[in-house]
Design a protein around this motif. Structure first.
Motif, short mmCIF file in Angstrom:
data_model
loop_
_atom_site.label_atom_id
_atom_site.label_comp_id
_atom_site.label_asym_id
_atom_site.label_seq_id
_atom_site.Cartn_x
_atom_site.Cartn_y
_atom_site.Cartn_z
N GLN A 40 37.42 -119.36 -11.36
CA GLN A 40 37.26 -118.47 -12.50
C GLN A 40 38.25 -117.32 -12.38
N MET A 41 38.46 -116.62 -13.48
CA MET A 41 39.27 -115.41 -13.49
C MET A 41 38.49 -114.37 -14.27
N LEU A 42 38.11 -113.28 -13.60
CA LEU A 42 37.29 -112.27 -14.24
C LEU A 42 38.10 -111.52 -15.30
N THR A 43 37.51 -111.35 -16.47
CA THR A 43 38.18 -110.65 -17.56
C THR A 43 37.21 -109.70 -18.25
N SER A 44 37.79 -108.72 -18.98
CA SER A 44 36.98 -107.81 -19.79
C SER A 44 36.71 -108.47 -21.14
N GLU A 45 35.94 -107.79 -21.99
CA GLU A 45 35.63 -108.34 -23.31
C GLU A 45 36.89 -108.56 -24.15
N SER A 46 37.91 -107.72 -23.89
CA SER A 46 39.16 -107.86 -24.64
C SER A 46 40.07 -108.94 -24.07
N GLY A 47 39.63 -109.57 -22.96
CA GLY A 47 40.42 -110.65 -22.37
C GLY A 47 41.34 -110.23 -21.25
N ASP A 48 41.33 -108.94 -20.87
CA ASP A 48 42.18 -108.46 -19.78
C ASP A 48 41.61 -108.87 -18.43
N THR A 49 42.48 -109.28 -17.52
CA THR A 49 42.05 -109.66 -16.17
C THR A 49 41.51 -108.44 -15.43
N THR A 50 40.37 -108.61 -14.75
CA THR A 50 39.77 -107.49 -14.00
C THR A 50 39.52 -107.85 -12.53
N SER A 51 39.97 -109.03 -12.11
CA SER A 51 39.74 -109.47 -10.73
C SER A 51 40.31 -108.48 -9.72
N HIS A 52 41.49 -107.94 -10.02
CA HIS A 52 42.14 -107.01 -9.10
C HIS A 52 41.33 -105.73 -8.93
N LEU A 53 40.69 -105.28 -10.01
CA LEU A 53 39.88 -104.06 -9.95
C LEU A 53 38.58 -104.28 -9.19
N MET A 54 37.98 -105.44 -9.41
CA MET A 54 36.74 -105.76 -8.69
C MET A 54 37.03 -105.84 -7.19
N GLY A 55 38.13 -106.54 -6.83
CA GLY A 55 38.48 -106.66 -5.42
C GLY A 55 38.77 -105.31 -4.80
N MET A 56 39.56 -104.50 -5.48
CA MET A 56 39.94 -103.19 -4.95
C MET A 56 38.72 -102.28 -4.79
N PHE A 57 37.82 -102.30 -5.75
CA PHE A 57 36.65 -101.42 -5.72
C PHE A 57 35.68 -101.83 -4.60
N TYR A 58 35.25 -103.09 -4.60
CA TYR A 58 34.20 -103.49 -3.68
C TYR A 58 34.70 -103.66 -2.24
N ARG A 59 35.94 -104.08 -2.05
CA ARG A 59 36.41 -104.25 -0.68
C ARG A 59 36.81 -102.91 -0.06
N THR A 60 37.20 -101.97 -0.90
CA THR A 60 37.40 -100.62 -0.39
C THR A 60 36.06 -100.02 0.03
N LEU A 61 35.02 -100.24 -0.78
CA LEU A 61 33.68 -99.78 -0.43
C LEU A 61 33.22 -100.38 0.90
N ARG A 62 33.52 -101.65 1.09
CA ARG A 62 33.12 -102.33 2.33
C ARG A 62 33.77 -101.66 3.54
N MET A 63 35.04 -101.32 3.43
CA MET A 63 35.73 -100.65 4.53
C MET A 63 35.12 -99.28 4.80
N VAL A 64 34.91 -98.52 3.74
CA VAL A 64 34.34 -97.18 3.89
C VAL A 64 32.93 -97.26 4.48
N ASP A 65 32.16 -98.27 4.06
CA ASP A 65 30.81 -98.49 4.62
C ASP A 65 30.86 -98.70 6.13
N ASN A 66 31.97 -99.30 6.60
CA ASN A 66 32.10 -99.60 8.03
C ASN A 66 32.91 -98.53 8.77
N GLY A 67 33.02 -97.35 8.15
CA GLY A 67 33.63 -96.21 8.85
C GLY A 67 35.14 -96.21 8.89
#
Length: 377
Positions: A40-67
Motif C-alpha cells: 500500500q501507499m498511504l495518501t491524504s484525501e487529496s491523493g498526496d503521499t503521506t508515507s514519508h510523514l508517518m515514518g518520520m513522525f512515529y519513528r522519531t517518536l520511537r527514538m525519543v521514547d528510547n532516550g
C-alpha cells in the motif's frame, strides 16, 4: 580479530542517552519503501503521499521514547561526479516503471513488488514536508552542502554526536567512528540495531583507511562503476596484495576489464575530502513541539487521526521535559596518559615481567634441588 567483532547487535534502548546524526534522505526513502512492501501507499484525501510523514513522525517518536536525541541531516547539492550515477538511476526508474506496468498485467505479486520498489524516489516536496514536520516537532535538522552521510560522519568524528545512522555503508568511508544501521526500522520489524565500529572493521580486515576506501570503490559506491567480475572475495584479495587500485590495475588479469574513463581517483578524493560544514559551527537545540501546528499540518491538511497525533505529541512533550539520565560512560571518560606516564607504565610492566621470570627460575631450581638425593641416604 575478525570482521564480525566489529559489529554489535542490540536493541534500540541500548542507545539511550546518545545524540545520533541521521541520514534524513535515506530514512525518507526507507519509509516509502517499507509501506510499498506492505502492498500500500498511504495518501491524504487529496491523493498526496503521506508515507514519508508517518515514518518520520512515529519513528522519531520511537527514538525519543528510547532516550535518543536525533539530529537529521538532509542532502545538499549532489557532487558533480554523482551526475552519471543519478542519470543511471533515472533510467532504471523509467525501465522499472514499464516493467511494473507489465507485471500488473501478466506478472506475479512478487514481480509487482520488486519493480514497484525500484520506482520509488524521494521528491523535493516530500523532503520539504519532512523538514516542516521536524520543525513543528522541535527536532533539530541541518542541510549538508553535499552528501548527508558525509556530514553525519563529520559530526560523529568531531564528537558532536555518538554515531552516524544510515543504511548506506559508504558512510564508513567518510570516517564515522560508529555507524548505526537499521536504527530507523519500525518497531514491528523486530530486527536488532547494528552498531559498526570502523576501527575494528579496519583491524579485522587488516587494512588502512586508504586501502578500505579503495576496497569500497571496487565493491561499488555511489560515484562510479565497478570492474566487472571482481566480487567481494577477489576485491579484498587484490587490495591486500597490491594495496591500491593503481597497483591492482597494473597487475590485473586480462580476463577483467576496467571501465572506460573510470573516475575511481575522483571517488577516492570525495571520500577523503568531502564537502561538509565545519562540525564546530553546527549547534543543535531540541525544543518543545508546536501542538497546534502539528494538528493543523498532520490532521487537518494530511488527514491523520487526531487522537493518535495528540498521543504522540504528549509522549514527545513528556520525554523533552523529563530529565534525561546521563550514561555512565559520560561520568567515567578515560583521560589520555602523557608520554612520561606511558613510559613509566612501560618500565613498570617490564619490571613486573622480569620479577615474574626471576621467581619462575627460583621455583624451578627449588624443585630440582628437592628431587636430588640427600647425602647419607
Amino acid at each position: 580479530m575478525g570482521i564480525k567483532d566489529a559489529i554489535k547487535l542490540g536493541e534500540i534502548k541500548q542507545q539511550f542517552g546518545r545524540k545520533v546524526a541521521i541520514d534524513a534522505s535515506m530514512s525518507i526513502y526507507s519509509f516509502l519503501i517499507a509501506v510499498r512492501s506492505e502492498g500500500q501507499m498511504l495518501t491524504s484525501e487529496s491523493g498526496d503521499t503521506t508515507s514519508h510523514l508517518m515514518g518520520m513522525f512515529y519513528r522519531t517518536l520511537r527514538m525519543v521514547d528510547n532516550g535518543i536525541k536525533p539530529i537529521y541531516v538532509f542532502d545538499g547539492k549532489p557532487p558533480t561526479l554523482k551526475g552519471g550515477e543519478l542519470a543511471k538511476r533515472v533510467a532504471r526508474k523509467a525501465e522499472a516503471t514499464e516493467q511494473y506496468e507489465a507485471a500488473k498485467e501478466t506478472g506475479t505479486a512478487e514481480d509487482m513488488e520488486k519493480f514497484s520498489r525500484r520506482t520509488v524516489r524521494v521528491t523535493k516536496e516530500q523532503t520539504a514536508e519532512c523538514k516542516r514536520l521536524l520543525k513543528l516537532m522541535g527536532i533539530p535538522y541541518i542541510e549538508a552542502p553535499c552528501e548527508a552521510e558525509a556530514q553525519c560522519a563529520i559530526l560523529a568524528k568531531a564528537g558532536k554526536v555518538y554515531a552516524a545512522a544510515s543504511d548506506d555503508m559508504d558512510t564508513l568511508c567518510f570516517e564515522t567512528p560508529i555507524l548505526l544501521k537499521k536504527l530507523m526500522l519500525s518497531e514491528q520489524k523486530k530486527e536488532p540495531v547494528q552498531e559498526i565500529d570502523l576501527q575494528k572493521v579496519l583491524e579485522g580486515l587488516g587494512l588502512t583507511r586508504d586501502e578500505f576506501i579503495d576496497l569500497c570503490i571496487l565493491l561499488g559506491c555511489d560515484y562510479c562503476d565497478t570492474i566487472r567480475g571482481v566480487g567481494p572475495t577477489t576485491a579484498l584479495k587484490l587490495i591486500r596484495e597490491h594495496k591500491s587500485i593503481e597497483k591492482i590495475i597494473e597487475n590485473l588479469s586480462s580476463k577483467f576489464t576496467v571501465p572506460d574513463d573510470w573516475p575511481y581517483q575522483d571517488a577516492r578524493e570525495l571520500f577523503l575530502k568531502p564537502d561538509v560544514r565545519d562540525a564546530e559551527e553546527c549547534e543543535f537545540k531540541w525544543e518543545a513541539p508546536d501542538t497546534e501546528g502539528l494538528i493543523a499540518f498532520l490532521v487537518q491538511e494530511k488527514g491523520f487521526a487526531e487522537d493518535r497525533i495528540r498521543g504522540g505529541i504528549a509522549k514527545l512533550n513528556k520525554n523533552l521535559k523529563s530529565t534525561t539520565q546521563a550514561r555512565m560512560n559520560d561520568f567515567f571518560k578515560p583521560i589520555p596518559k602523557t608520554e612520561a606516564e606511558l613510559e613509566h607504565l612501560k618500565k613498570k610492566n617490564e619490571q613486573k615481567a622480569a620479577e615474574k621470570k626471576r621467581k619462575q627460575k627460583l621455583d624451578l631450581a627449588s624443585k630440582k634441588n628437592a628431587k636430588k638425593p640427600k647425602l647419607g641416604s
